[in-house]
Motif scaffolding. Structure first.
Motif, PDB file in Angstrom:
ATOM      1  N   ASP A   1       2.511   5.278  -0.961  1.00 52.37           N
ATOM      2  CA  ASP A   1       1.411   5.613  -1.993  1.00 52.37           C
ATOM      3  C   ASP A   1       2.702   6.263  -2.880  1.00 52.37           C
ATOM      4  O   ASP A   1       3.664   6.882  -1.722  1.00 52.37           O
ATOM      5  CB  ASP A   1       1.121   7.054  -0.941  1.00 52.37           C
ATOM      6  CG  ASP A   1       0.215   8.057  -1.658  1.00 52.37           C
ATOM      7  OD1 ASP A   1       0.380   8.646  -2.554  1.00 52.37           O
ATOM      8  OD2 ASP A   1      -0.629   8.589  -1.261  1.00 52.37           O
ATOM      9  N   GLU A   2       2.435   6.390  -3.623  1.00 57.11           N
ATOM     10  CA  GLU A   2       4.137   7.174  -4.985  1.00 57.11           C
ATOM     11  C   GLU A   2       3.815   8.029  -4.990  1.00 57.11           C
ATOM     12  O   GLU A   2       5.600   8.867  -4.706  1.00 57.11           O
ATOM     13  CB  GLU A   2       4.087   6.166  -5.788  1.00 57.11           C
ATOM     14  CG  GLU A   2       4.936   6.837  -7.252  1.00 57.11           C
ATOM     15  CD  GLU A   2       5.116   6.261  -8.563  1.00 57.11           C
ATOM     16  OE1 GLU A   2       5.333   6.731  -9.830  1.00 57.11           O
ATOM     17  OE2 GLU A   2       3.995   5.280  -9.118  1.00 57.11           O
ATOM     18  N   ASN A   3       2.793   9.142  -5.350  1.00 56.19           N
ATOM     19  CA  ASN A   3       3.102  10.487  -4.464  1.00 56.19           C
ATOM     20  C   ASN A   3       3.420  11.007  -3.690  1.00 56.19           C
ATOM     21  O   ASN A   3       4.162  12.443  -3.340  1.00 56.19           O
ATOM     22  CB  ASN A   3       2.279  11.307  -4.775  1.00 56.19           C
ATOM     23  CG  ASN A   3       1.315  11.063  -6.562  1.00 56.19           C
ATOM     24  OD1 ASN A   3       1.737  10.784  -7.018  1.00 56.19           O
ATOM     25  ND2 ASN A   3      -0.423  10.882  -6.625  1.00 56.19           N
TER      26      ASN A   3
ATOM     27  N   ASP B   1       0.921  -1.413  -0.052  1.00 58.87           N
ATOM     28  CA  ASP B   1       0.201  -0.261  -0.334  1.00 58.87           C
ATOM     29  C   ASP B   1       0.652   1.299  -0.054  1.00 58.87           C
ATOM     30  O   ASP B   1       0.464   2.150   1.028  1.00 58.87           O
ATOM     31  CB  ASP B   1      -0.312   0.268   1.180  1.00 58.87           C
ATOM     32  CG  ASP B   1      -1.906  -1.400   1.114  1.00 58.87           C
ATOM     33  OD1 ASP B   1      -2.236  -1.691   0.200  1.00 58.87           O
ATOM     34  OD2 ASP B   1      -2.095  -1.893   1.865  1.00 58.87           O
TER      35      ASP B   1
END
Length: 341
Positions: free
Chosen positions: A46-48, A44
């Motif tokens: 969150d790339e951003n 899970d």
């Protein structure tokens, strides 16, 4: 400027430690005059959010350590003519303390006050017609080099002083490694346990790759204009840095002058060692020691590596076997790290 040659390799093997396919986030961009590549593995992700945190961390590192930014902490200190102790950030003090440690243990071959010699030898906006420095010019430049003599760090008080108004600090051989460690800390604070952070060929690798194996890193053969692998190293929970002299040099009157300058002589190195790879507890120390070991060369460097339990891999030119022939030597600690002892 150093040219570092550790190349990340993807190794396809069976096995995975995650109950489900992990998220793999890959980030890349430019920083500190070179490029960065980050691989983070977890659930899970969150790339951003990760990208934003990484960029913020790199901006903070550059604001303190960049010699290219005239407003950075190190640039402001170098430009100041004051010889009074000045307050510095804990991060700057941490890097200077590490630089002092490597400077002392390497007999002065690692030196963050090397700037006058770098400028003298033309690395650099050097022109081919520029003359090789004279002995007198080298001696004059040496007078402004020597961090043990010219810099006084009081880490408890958080101050740094210079012994003369024109003393400057160049962190190019250690700040990159510090930046890698700072990004790694950012990832760890986000709860990520498996990652690799690489800036300009230096890196730190933690945990395992997305196949459940140690990260496998290639050491480049020291061949100008080519890109091939000398050997592959499994890296887990270590920093790794490679320093080489084969991409940044000039020739004049049949003599080859490396950009790696020995601060104890004021001259470019002349020994046969052309590439050094160091494994260390973090990227900052690997970065600094790779420079120091290349300046020392295989003979002296290997002796120090054995005495200090440093993991070092040397590649030297074999002048008896042709231009592209090399001899490799590993310290005992390097063999231990590879499990080959």
């Amino acid at each position: 400027m150093r040219h570092l040659t550790a190349l990340a390799l993807t190794v396809f093997v069976s096995g995975c430690l995650f109950d489900k396919e992990p998220d793999v986030v890959r980030l890349s961009g430019e920083t500190m005059g070179t490029t960065f590549n980050i691989t983070a593995i977890g659930e899970d992700l969150d790339e951003n959010a990760l990208a934003s945190s990484v960029q913020e961390t790199l901006a903070e590192v550059n604001a303190k350590m960049s010699n290219w930014d005239p407003n950075s902490e190190v640039s402001v200190f170098s430009a100041s003519s004051s010889t009074d102790p000045v307050s510095i950030s804990a991060e700057f003090a941490h890097v200077i303390a590490a630089a002092n440690d490597v400077h002392e243990k390497s007999g002065g071959t690692f030196d963050v006050t090397l700037g006058p010699l770098i400028e003298l030898w033309g690395f650099g906006p050097r022109k081919p017609e520029d003359p090789v420095p004279s002995d007198a010019e080298i001696q004059a430049a040496l007078g402004a080099v020597g961090q043990a003599r010219l810099l006084t760090l009081d880490q408890d008080a958080g101050t740094l002083a210079k012994a003369a108004p024109k003393v400057g600090i160049n962190l190019s051989a250690i700040a990159k490694g510090y930046g890698i460690d700072a990004v790694a800390e950012t990832l760890a604070e986000a709860g990520i346990e498996d990652y690799m952070v690489e800036i300009g060929g230096d890196l730190v690798a933690k945990g395992e790759n997305d196949k459940g194996e140690s990260w496998r890193i290639g050491i480049e053969k020291p061949e100008s204009g080519a890109q091939s692998i000398q050997m592959v190293v499994p890296v887990a929970d270590l920093g790794m840095a490679t320093s080489g002299d084969y991409k940044n040099f000039f020739e004049q009157d049949g003599v080859r002058y490396s950009h790696i300058i020995d601060p104890t002589t004021g001259r470019p190195i002349t020994h046969r060692t052309t590439s050094v790879t160091v494994l260390a507890e973090n990227a900052m120390m690997a970065d600094a020691w790779a420079t120091a070991m290349l300046a020392l060369g295989q003979e002296n460097g290997l002796q120090l590596a054995e005495e200090s339990d440093l993991a070092v891999f040397f590649i030297s030119r074999d002048v008896t076997s042709g231009e592209d022939a090399y001899i490799t030597v590993q310290s005992s600690a390097f063999k231990d790290a590879l499990g080959t002892n």
